[in-house]
Design a protein around this motif. Structure first.
Motif, short mmCIF file in Angstrom:
data_model
loop_
_atom_site.label_atom_id
_atom_site.label_comp_id
_atom_site.label_asym_id
_atom_site.label_seq_id
_atom_site.Cartn_x
_atom_site.Cartn_y
_atom_site.Cartn_z
N TYR A 87 0.82 -1.19 0.00
CA TYR A 87 0.00 0.00 0.00
C TYR A 87 0.86 1.26 0.00
O TYR A 87 2.05 1.23 0.34
CB TYR A 87 -0.91 0.03 1.23
CG TYR A 87 -0.21 -0.28 2.53
CD1 TYR A 87 0.72 0.58 3.09
CD2 TYR A 87 -0.47 -1.47 3.21
CE1 TYR A 87 1.38 0.28 4.27
CE2 TYR A 87 0.19 -1.78 4.41
CZ TYR A 87 1.10 -0.90 4.92
OH TYR A 87 1.76 -1.20 6.08
N ASN A 134 -6.53 1.55 -4.65
CA ASN A 134 -5.62 2.43 -5.38
C ASN A 134 -5.20 1.75 -6.67
O ASN A 134 -4.43 0.78 -6.66
CB ASN A 134 -4.39 2.74 -4.52
CG ASN A 134 -3.32 3.55 -5.25
OD1 ASN A 134 -2.14 3.25 -5.14
ND2 ASN A 134 -3.72 4.56 -5.99
N THR A 135 -5.75 2.23 -7.78
CA THR A 135 -5.44 1.69 -9.09
C THR A 135 -5.52 2.80 -10.13
O THR A 135 -6.46 3.60 -10.04
CB THR A 135 -6.41 0.53 -9.47
OG1 THR A 135 -6.12 0.08 -10.81
CG2 THR A 135 -7.87 0.96 -9.41
N ASN A 137 -1.72 1.37 -9.44
CA ASN A 137 -1.27 1.23 -8.07
C ASN A 137 0.16 1.69 -7.81
O ASN A 137 1.06 1.46 -8.60
CB ASN A 137 -1.39 -0.24 -7.65
CG ASN A 137 -1.02 -0.47 -6.21
OD1 ASN A 137 0.05 -1.02 -5.92
ND2 ASN A 137 -1.86 -0.03 -5.30
#
Length: 351
Positions: A87, A134-135, A137
């Motif tokens: 992440y 989140n893309t 990413n």
């Protein structure tokens, strides 16, 4: 770091400074410059055939500020937020700062770092409030497929969850056009979209972002922000306005340059012993597998720095399942990248 060496396009700079001379140096509307918010709405209509009302949009002082505002506005103490790992490094701290609890879902290279919703479902509890996606990413460079997004949406609807879509790298979707999760059926009422001008327009220093969400969430964010930074910088908001209006001239050059860099790095990496990387799908990063070195990612990072004088980030900076990887940022030109890879190739562990 993910700070492009590309300078903001002169069209943006010149038009912004004309606005400065003409008096755009004051507070804006608490929700953001109305002209800019209208332009963001027009962009979503034209780009995705997706209707956004002005009161569903708020301008923020960067994407990171947007994420904090969102979390502060939706979380009660002890609420859980699922984040897919690896992440963006601040996510866990941003959640904890707003008195939430981060819950990590590991993703794996053999699954192209796609979110596995069967594993995600097992993490959902009666305290789960939201999922952050989140893309394209950071750090893996993957892009979630439509199938993955639809599976996430199904879970969100089943368990009445919010989806926070950190849509920071929408320009950099190489294999297929970017698809925002909010456009999927029945997702607009439970999706909070975070946008930014930092990467898509090479405007990192302007610190300008935005949020698209149901109007009651936007209003709550505005109320929170009145006790924080009040409004985003008026000058930066004008820059964002000109970026949007001139995007068809500005963005193709940025995309072409970064795609060239990413593909060059991809080809070099897969020719180096003990290194490998997936075919680039998106973003401006490559998540390089160095497991065959038999060393930890921190050891490899240190060695590359000490012997080749090249700075990379260890994969475990992005969560525990990032062990065995290093992240490269395509934020320097081909000439510098060539020198960096030439130095790395001469190292004993890669030759």
């Amino acid at each position: 770091m993910g700070d492009p060496d590309v300078t903001t396009d002169m069209t943006i700079i010149e038009k912004t400074f004309e606005d400065v001379k003409n008096g755009h140096t004051h507070y804006t509307d608490f929700y953001g410059d109305k002209e800019l918010r209208q332009e963001i709405c027009k962009y979503y209509e034209k780009q995705y055939s997706y209707s956004v009302a002005v009161d569903e949009c708020m301008v923020t002082t960067s994407g990171c500020h947007a994420m904090w505002l969102v979390l502060e506005s939706i979380l009660d103490d002890g609420d859980e937020v699922i984040i897919h790992e690896p992440y963006f490094t601040p996510y866990p701290q941003q959640i904890e700062l707003t008195r939430g609890v981060p819950v990590t879902l590991e993703t794996y290279e053999e699954e192209e770092f796609q979110v596995n919703t069967e594993r995600m479902e097992k993490l959902i509890t009666n305290r789960t409030k939201a999922v952050i996606i989140n893309t394209p990413n950071n750090p893996t460079g993957t892009c979630f497929s439509k199938k993955t997004l639809e599976a996430i949406a199904t879970l969100a609807k089943k368990y009445d969850l919010l989806v926070i879509a950190d849509d920071i790298y929408t320009l950099f979707s190489y294999s297929e056009p970017f698809l925002p999760i909010t456009v999927l059926e029945n997702m607009r009422e439970r999706t909070i979209t975070i946008g930014s001008f930092s990467k898509d327009y090479a405007m990192t220093g302007w610190r300008i972002g935005y949020v698209i969400a149901p109007d009651y969430i936007i209003k709550t964010m505005k109320d929170v922000n009145e006790n924080n930074v009040f409004t985003a910088p008026s000058i930066s908001q004008r820059a964002a306005l000109h970026a949007l209006r001139n995007r068809e001239k500005i963005q193709p050059k940025i995309l072409k340059e970064y795609k060239k860099r990413v593909m060059y790095a991809y080809e070099r990496i897969n020719k180096i012993k003990n290194m490998s990387v997936m075919t680039p799908r998106g973003s401006i990063y490559l998540f390089v597998n160095i497991k065959n070195t038999g060393m930890t990612c921190q050891e490899v990072t240190n060695l590359i720095f000490e012997e080749a004088h090249v700075l990379v980030l260890p994969g475990n900076a992005f969560g525990t399942c990032g062990e065995g990887y290093i992240r490269l940022a395509m934020t320097v030109g081909i000439e510098k990248m060539e020198e960096a890879f030439n130095r790395i190739e001469r190292m004993n562990i890669f030759s």
